[in-house]
Design a protein around this motif. Structure first.
Motif, PDB file in Angstrom:
ATOM      1  N   TYR A  94       0.833  -1.203   0.000  1.00 18.42           N
ATOM      2  CA  TYR A  94       0.000   0.000   0.000  1.00 18.42           C
ATOM      3  C   TYR A  94       0.870   1.256   0.000  1.00 18.42           C
ATOM      4  O   TYR A  94       0.652   2.178  -0.782  1.00 18.42           O
ATOM      5  N   VAL A  95       1.862   1.270   0.872  1.00 20.11           N
ATOM      6  CA  VAL A  95       2.750   2.431   0.950  1.00 20.11           C
ATOM      7  C   VAL A  95       3.523   2.595  -0.358  1.00 20.11           C
ATOM      8  O   VAL A  95       3.697   3.708  -0.864  1.00 20.11           O
ATOM      9  N   GLY A  96       3.993   1.481  -0.936  1.00 23.43           N
ATOM     10  CA  GLY A  96       4.698   1.552  -2.207  1.00 23.43           C
ATOM     11  C   GLY A  96       3.807   2.072  -3.318  1.00 23.43           C
ATOM     12  O   GLY A  96       4.256   2.838  -4.180  1.00 23.43           O
ATOM     13  N   CYS A  97       2.540   1.667  -3.306  1.00 28.56           N
ATOM     14  CA  CYS A  97       1.594   2.127  -4.323  1.00 28.56           C
ATOM     15  C   CYS A  97       1.354   3.629  -4.199  1.00 28.56           C
ATOM     16  O   CYS A  97       1.358   4.354  -5.205  1.00 28.56           O
ATOM     17  N   MET A  98       1.165   4.112  -2.963  1.00 29.93           N
ATOM     18  CA  MET A  98       0.936   5.537  -2.760  1.00 29.93           C
ATOM     19  C   MET A  98       2.173   6.357  -3.119  1.00 29.93           C
ATOM     20  O   MET A  98       2.077   7.460  -3.671  1.00 29.93           O
ATOM     21  N   THR A  99       3.349   5.816  -2.829  1.00 31.27           N
ATOM     22  CA  THR A  99       4.588   6.520  -3.169  1.00 31.27           C
ATOM     23  C   THR A  99       4.746   6.634  -4.678  1.00 31.27           C
ATOM     24  O   THR A  99       5.080   7.707  -5.210  1.00 31.27           O
ATOM     25  N   GLN A 100       4.497   5.517  -5.364  1.00 32.35           N
ATOM     26  CA  GLN A 100       4.582   5.533  -6.827  1.00 32.35           C
ATOM     27  C   GLN A 100       3.558   6.490  -7.408  1.00 32.35           C
ATOM     28  O   GLN A 100       3.866   7.252  -8.341  1.00 32.35           O
ATOM     29  N   LEU A 101       2.344   6.497  -6.866  1.00 27.33           N
ATOM     30  CA  LEU A 101       1.289   7.381  -7.354  1.00 27.33           C
ATOM     31  C   LEU A 101       1.675   8.841  -7.165  1.00 27.33           C
ATOM     32  O   LEU A 101       1.458   9.674  -8.054  1.00 27.33           O
ATOM     33  N   TYR A 102       2.281   9.157  -6.009  1.00 23.22           N
ATOM     34  CA  TYR A 102       2.682  10.536  -5.735  1.00 23.22           C
ATOM     35  C   TYR A 102       3.678  11.040  -6.773  1.00 23.22           C
ATOM     36  O   TYR A 102       3.506  12.125  -7.355  1.00 23.22           O
ATOM     37  N   PHE A 103       4.724  10.265  -7.027  1.00 22.46           N
ATOM     38  CA  PHE A 103       5.739  10.716  -7.973  1.00 22.46           C
ATOM     39  C   PHE A 103       5.213  10.724  -9.406  1.00 22.46           C
ATOM     40  O   PHE A 103       5.571  11.598 -10.200  1.00 22.46           O
ATOM     41  N   PHE A 104       4.348   9.766  -9.734  1.00 25.52           N
ATOM     42  CA  PHE A 104       3.786   9.736 -11.088  1.00 25.52           C
ATOM     43  C   PHE A 104       2.950  10.976 -11.353  1.00 25.52           C
ATOM     44  O   PHE A 104       3.101  11.632 -12.391  1.00 25.52           O
ATOM     45  N   ILE A 105       2.059  11.332 -10.409  1.00 25.95           N
ATOM     46  CA  ILE A 105       1.224  12.524 -10.587  1.00 25.95           C
ATOM     47  C   ILE A 105       2.089  13.776 -10.619  1.00 25.95           C
ATOM     48  O   ILE A 105       1.881  14.677 -11.443  1.00 25.95           O
ATOM     49  N   ALA A 106       3.081  13.846  -9.717  1.00 21.23           N
ATOM     50  CA  ALA A 106       3.938  15.025  -9.644  1.00 21.23           C
ATOM     51  C   ALA A 106       4.684  15.251 -10.946  1.00 21.23           C
ATOM     52  O   ALA A 106       4.746  16.378 -11.467  1.00 21.23           O
ATOM     53  N   LEU A 107       5.231  14.183 -11.511  1.00 17.50           N
ATOM     54  CA  LEU A 107       5.995  14.319 -12.748  1.00 17.50           C
ATOM     55  C   LEU A 107       5.090  14.637 -13.935  1.00 17.50           C
ATOM     56  O   LEU A 107       5.455  15.419 -14.819  1.00 17.50           O
ATOM     57  N   ALA A 108       3.912  14.028 -13.961  1.00 18.30           N
ATOM     58  CA  ALA A 108       2.973  14.301 -15.051  1.00 18.30           C
ATOM     59  C   ALA A 108       2.517  15.760 -15.027  1.00 18.30           C
ATOM     60  O   ALA A 108       2.473  16.429 -16.072  1.00 18.30           O
ATOM     61  N   CYS A 109       2.188  16.269 -13.835  1.00 20.09           N
ATOM     62  CA  CYS A 109       1.761  17.670 -13.722  1.00 20.09           C
ATOM     63  C   CYS A 109       2.910  18.622 -14.039  1.00 20.09           C
ATOM     64  O   CYS A 109       2.711  19.659 -14.684  1.00 20.09           O
ATOM     65  N   THR A 110       4.109  18.278 -13.580  1.00 21.93           N
ATOM     66  CA  THR A 110       5.274  19.112 -13.878  1.00 21.93           C
ATOM     67  C   THR A 110       5.505  19.198 -15.374  1.00 21.93           C
ATOM     68  O   THR A 110       5.810  20.279 -15.912  1.00 21.93           O
ATOM     69  N   GLU A 111       5.356  18.080 -16.076  1.00 19.75           N
ATOM     70  CA  GLU A 111       5.569  18.093 -17.526  1.00 19.75           C
ATOM     71  C   GLU A 111       4.539  18.965 -18.229  1.00 19.75           C
ATOM     72  O   GLU A 111       4.877  19.685 -19.179  1.00 19.75           O
ATOM     73  N   CYS A 112       3.291  18.936 -17.765  1.00 20.27           N
ATOM     74  CA  CYS A 112       2.267  19.787 -18.376  1.00 20.27           C
ATOM     75  C   CYS A 112       2.648  21.258 -18.255  1.00 20.27           C
ATOM     76  O   CYS A 112       2.570  22.016 -19.227  1.00 20.27           O
ATOM     77  N   VAL A 113       3.052  21.665 -17.053  1.00 15.78           N
ATOM     78  CA  VAL A 113       3.407  23.070 -16.838  1.00 15.78           C
ATOM     79  C   VAL A 113       4.681  23.419 -17.599  1.00 15.78           C
ATOM     80  O   VAL A 113       4.790  24.500 -18.187  1.00 15.78           O
ATOM     81  N   LEU A 114       5.658  22.510 -17.604  1.00 13.96           N
ATOM     82  CA  LEU A 114       6.922  22.779 -18.288  1.00 13.96           C
ATOM     83  C   LEU A 114       6.716  22.933 -19.796  1.00 13.96           C
ATOM     84  O   LEU A 114       7.351  23.783 -20.436  1.00 13.96           O
ATOM     85  N   LEU A 115       5.833  22.142 -20.382  1.00 13.31           N
ATOM     86  CA  LEU A 115       5.531  22.286 -21.813  1.00 13.31           C
ATOM     87  C   LEU A 115       4.881  23.637 -22.101  1.00 13.31           C
ATOM     88  O   LEU A 115       5.142  24.247 -23.150  1.00 13.31           O
ATOM     89  N   ALA A 116       4.052  24.111 -21.169  1.00 11.54           N
ATOM     90  CA  ALA A 116       3.449  25.436 -21.335  1.00 11.54           C
ATOM     91  C   ALA A 116       4.511  26.527 -21.240  1.00 11.54           C
ATOM     92  O   ALA A 116       4.482  27.510 -22.002  1.00 11.54           O
ATOM     93  N   VAL A 117       5.448  26.375 -20.311  1.00 10.17           N
ATOM     94  CA  VAL A 117       6.544  27.343 -20.175  1.00 10.17           C
ATOM     95  C   VAL A 117       7.386  27.375 -21.451  1.00 10.17           C
ATOM     96  O   VAL A 117       7.785  28.448 -21.937  1.00 10.17           O
ATOM     97  N   MET A 118       7.645  26.200 -22.018  1.00  7.32           N
ATOM     98  CA  MET A 118       8.428  26.134 -23.251  1.00  7.32           C
ATOM     99  C   MET A 118       7.671  26.772 -24.418  1.00  7.32           C
ATOM    100  O   MET A 118       8.282  27.394 -25.304  1.00  7.32           O
ATOM    101  N   ALA A 119       6.356  26.624 -24.445  1.00  8.37           N
ATOM    102  CA  ALA A 119       5.561  27.273 -25.493  1.00  8.37           C
ATOM    103  C   ALA A 119       5.647  28.795 -25.358  1.00  8.37           C
ATOM    104  O   ALA A 119       5.767  29.516 -26.358  1.00  8.37           O
ATOM    105  N   TYR A 120       5.609  29.295 -24.130  1.00  9.00           N
ATOM    106  CA  TYR A 120       5.749  30.737 -23.898  1.00  9.00           C
ATOM    107  C   TYR A 120       7.131  31.221 -24.319  1.00  9.00           C
ATOM    108  O   TYR A 120       7.269  32.305 -24.907  1.00  9.00           O
TER     109      TYR A 120
END
Length: 317
Positions: A94-120
């Motif tokens: 359970y803890v491993g699943c939540m840890t993996q989920l945390y980093f997966f969401i964090a990296l996915a959201c970071t990439e969305c914002v970073l792509l927007a920054v690169m477009a700007y």
């Protein structure tokens, strides 16, 4: 051990891709090869930018962050994918699943914002070429990159605060090759409306707002390119943003297809195939897209590799 909310489930079973053993072995070798090549090409890409002073500009600074993010990305998801091909019931705590989920969401959201920054950044380079150095100094580029990482990890923490409060009483089988939001929400035995609402609102902020920024930037870029009088000038202007536009289209189309309706999408096994696209294929293609379309990067990479080889031949035994 129970889960963090006191439920009886201590681990989850990831189904992955149940197929015949020969096909699983073939897929394992295929994705292991892609994984190793992705590690190699992203590492080379970052090293080339880091070791080449002429590439120390905001555009390549953001590209280096994107490559580093994707190195982290594939190390979060691909080992689970490879494990799913080796065993029919890949288990994760359970803890491993939540840890993996945390980093997966964090990296996915970071990439969305970073792509927007690169477009700007591309908008400023094409629409304000003379003022670009003053409009995008290195200090601002550093702040924008840091904001991308900070917003991604903060939004992931907010999502996980609500998801970790849910109880999981069984079954514990996740029809996926890694822990994702929609499979976990479908397995909970407690009221999930609040967690779904937070997930939806943060998805609007972290996916649609950056997408709106990308669309706005490229609308202005397209208008500026059309006004360029010569065909050669239009081609040169378009080539500076074509690679980024290709990456944006691939990433956002697969992400929106998967997460626009999480509950509905989970009923289809196609969701796992699309997940492979943006967690494995996109990080594999991105460095190749940028290198093949960018003469500066190709020249710097060639000098770096040939220089290393020349140095190795001249080292005395």
């Amino acid at each position: 051990m129970g889960n963090l909310s006191g439920g009886p489930i201590a681990e989850f079973v990831l189904v992955g891709f149940p197929t015949s053993p020969p096909l699983q072995l073939l897929l394992f070798v295929l994705f292991l090869t892609i994984y190793l090549l992705t590690l190699l090409e992203n590492t080379l890409f970052i090293s080339t930018i880091w070791l080449t002073p002429s590439l120390h500009r905001p555009m390549y600074f953001f590209l280096a962050h994107l490559s580093f993010l994707e190195l982290w990305y594939i190390n979060v998801t691909v080992p689970r994918l490879l494990g799913a091909f080796l065993t029919q019931d890949c288990r994760v705590s359970y803890v491993g699943c939540m840890t993996q989920l945390y980093f997966f969401i964090a990296l996915a959201c970071t990439e969305c914002v970073l792509l927007a920054v690169m477009a700007y950044d591309r908008y400023l380079a094409i629409c304000e070429p003379l003022r670009y150095p003053s409009l995008m100094p290195s200090s601002l580029a550093t702040c924008l990159a840091a904001s991308s990482w900070g917003s991604g990890f903060f939004s992931s923490m907010m999502k996980l605060l609500f998801i970790s409060q849910l109880s999981y009483c069984g079954p514990n089988i996740i029809n996926h090759f890694f822990c994702d939001i929609s499979p976990l929400l479908n397995l909970t035995c407690s009221d999930k409306e609040q967690a779904e609402l937070v997930d939806f609102l943060l998805a609007l902020v972290m996916i649609l707002l950056p997408l709106l920024a990308v669309v706005s930037s490229y609308t202005a870029i397209a208008a500026a390119i059309v006004r360029i009088p010569t065909a050669q000038g239009r081609r040169k202007a378009f080539s500076t943003c074509a690679c980024h536009l290709a990456v944006v289209v691939i990433y956002y189309s697969s992400t929106l297809f998967t997460y626009a309706r999480p509950r509905a999408m989970y009923t289809f096994n196609h969701n796992k195939v699309i997940s492979v696209l943006y967690t494995v294929i996109v990080p594999f293609l991105n460095p190749a897209i940028y290198c093949l379309r960018n003469r500066e990067v190709k020249d710097a990479l060639r000098k770096l590799v040939l220089g290393r080889c020349h140095y190795s031949r001249n080292v005395p035994d």
